[in-house]
Design a protein around this motif. Sequence first.
Motif, short mmCIF file in Angstrom:
data_model
loop_
_atom_site.label_atom_id
_atom_site.label_comp_id
_atom_site.label_asym_id
_atom_site.label_seq_id
_atom_site.Cartn_x
_atom_site.Cartn_y
_atom_site.Cartn_z
N PRO A 205 0.82 -1.23 0.00
CA PRO A 205 0.00 0.00 0.00
C PRO A 205 0.85 1.27 0.00
N LEU A 206 2.01 1.25 0.65
CA LEU A 206 2.88 2.43 0.63
C LEU A 206 3.47 2.65 -0.75
N GLN A 207 3.84 1.56 -1.40
CA GLN A 207 4.41 1.67 -2.74
C GLN A 207 3.38 2.24 -3.72
N LYS A 208 2.14 1.79 -3.62
CA LYS A 208 1.10 2.27 -4.53
C LYS A 208 0.78 3.75 -4.31
N ALA A 209 1.00 4.24 -3.08
CA ALA A 209 0.66 5.63 -2.76
C ALA A 209 1.78 6.61 -3.06
N GLN A 210 2.92 6.14 -3.53
CA GLN A 210 4.09 7.01 -3.71
C GLN A 210 3.78 8.22 -4.58
N GLY A 211 3.83 9.39 -3.96
CA GLY A 211 3.68 10.64 -4.69
C GLY A 211 2.28 11.01 -5.09
N VAL A 212 1.31 10.11 -4.88
CA VAL A 212 -0.03 10.37 -5.41
C VAL A 212 -1.13 10.34 -4.35
N ALA B 40 -2.16 10.48 0.17
CA ALA B 40 -1.79 10.57 1.58
C ALA B 40 -2.32 9.33 2.30
N VAL B 41 -1.54 8.83 3.25
CA VAL B 41 -1.94 7.65 4.01
C VAL B 41 -1.60 7.87 5.48
N SER B 42 -2.26 7.10 6.34
CA SER B 42 -1.95 7.11 7.77
C SER B 42 -1.61 5.71 8.23
N PHE B 43 -0.79 5.62 9.28
CA PHE B 43 -0.47 4.32 9.86
C PHE B 43 -0.01 4.53 11.31
N PRO B 44 -0.24 3.53 12.16
CA PRO B 44 0.26 3.61 13.54
C PRO B 44 1.74 3.23 13.57
N TYR B 45 2.55 4.06 14.22
CA TYR B 45 4.01 3.87 14.22
C TYR B 45 4.50 3.83 15.66
N LEU B 46 5.16 2.74 16.02
CA LEU B 46 5.62 2.55 17.40
C LEU B 46 7.14 2.71 17.45
N LYS B 47 7.58 3.78 18.08
CA LYS B 47 9.01 4.03 18.22
C LYS B 47 9.54 3.32 19.47
N PRO B 48 10.81 2.95 19.47
CA PRO B 48 11.39 2.30 20.65
C PRO B 48 11.26 3.19 21.88
N GLY B 49 10.90 2.57 23.00
CA GLY B 49 10.76 3.32 24.24
C GLY B 49 9.37 3.86 24.47
N ILE C 127 5.87 -0.07 11.71
CA ILE C 127 4.47 0.22 11.39
C ILE C 127 3.65 -0.96 11.91
N VAL C 128 2.82 -0.73 12.92
CA VAL C 128 2.21 -1.82 13.66
C VAL C 128 0.72 -1.99 13.37
N GLY C 129 0.24 -1.41 12.31
CA GLY C 129 -1.17 -1.53 11.95
C GLY C 129 -1.36 -1.26 10.47
N PRO C 130 -2.60 -1.26 10.02
CA PRO C 130 -2.87 -1.10 8.59
C PRO C 130 -2.54 0.30 8.08
N VAL C 131 -2.16 0.35 6.81
CA VAL C 131 -1.95 1.62 6.12
C VAL C 131 -3.30 2.05 5.54
N THR C 132 -3.78 3.22 5.96
CA THR C 132 -5.12 3.67 5.60
C THR C 132 -5.07 4.88 4.67
N PRO C 133 -5.74 4.83 3.52
CA PRO C 133 -5.78 6.00 2.64
C PRO C 133 -6.44 7.19 3.34
N ARG C 134 -5.92 8.39 3.09
CA ARG C 134 -6.46 9.60 3.70
C ARG C 134 -6.74 10.65 2.61
N PRO C 135 -7.83 10.49 1.88
CA PRO C 135 -8.17 11.45 0.82
C PRO C 135 -8.45 12.84 1.36
N ASP C 136 -8.71 12.95 2.68
CA ASP C 136 -9.00 14.25 3.27
C ASP C 136 -7.74 15.04 3.58
#
Length: 339
Positions: free
Chosen positions: A158-165, A167-176, A217-226
């Motif tokens: 899904p990230l590859q398909k969205a390249q440059g065209v 916006a997407v959202s995803f949950p991101y878990l950083k260390p700590g 990235i610990v969850g689904p990649v969601t399109p964000r047309p808004d």
Amino acid sequence: MPASIAVEERLFSLVLALMATESGLTKGDILSTVQGYSARFAESGLTSALDRQFERDKDELRDLGIPLQTIDSPDRPGDNTALRYLIPKGRYDLPADIEFSPRELGLLALAAAVWREGSLSADSRRALMKLKARGIEASEPLLGYAPTIRVRDASFDPLQKAQGVAAVSFPYLKPGEHEPRVRTVVPLAIVQHDGRWHLHAHDIDASATRTFLLSRIVGPVTPRPDRGSGLLPMDTVGAADHAAAELRQLFDSNEAELVVQPGTDAAVRLAHRSRRPMSADGVIVLGYTDTDILADELVGFGPEVEVRAPDRLRRAVSARLARVLALHADAGGTESDRG
């Protein structure tokens, strides 16, 4: 336009081709015959982009610990344009002291049978014929294997398909951090560095480019047309090269000084990545991109590795070991209470 070949498949094909020859292959041999290069080479001949790709692939193989050798051509010594590349089979064999149980041997035999079935594809046969036509003897069983199982993070496609065209959202878990944060981005490029996939993207909330590790990235990649109004479409030309250069610069600037116990698994697995030969007392120096990733790796070696520097890496390893000790202590206390 030739079909796109996955990076891991191209590297796999390159390894097999370089192991299949005793005299080595020139860059021209590789680019014109090995799957992942040959289709693009056939269209336009040697191009600077294809040449840079091969240089990156060589670095990637060496980073993975594969003993890629460069040798002079016998008839043109000293000529860099005639250099030959090979992987000495004896140096890439399993260590002699590794043994497999009957069950493990059965599983390996089953896997080999699955791969052998139809593994010598039409592309591989043409590559074999081209090499033989040049007088290069190659091992058909080796050259014929083609990987069909690809290991990628679920967010890759899904990230590859969205390249440059898009916006997407995803949950991101950083260390700590204990909870993931939602990041909203426009993907610009996905690059592989140090054996891991990274996303180079425009972070909409931060109004800046950021690089994300796909494994976090610990969850689904969601399109964000808004989101992304006024930004899309975004120029992605050169984004992959820029991201790769940034990651390489970060890798080159970070240095870890470690002490490994000679003869241990840590010495075998880490010494080949050292920036200088391992000293008599087991000191090695590694480059790295991410402190937490390296700390996770080093903890797995237990007492076989000691971190001398930098302090941040030493603290990260110590914190992980302390958590492991605490977990075992809790488990031991629970068992004691039950008794």
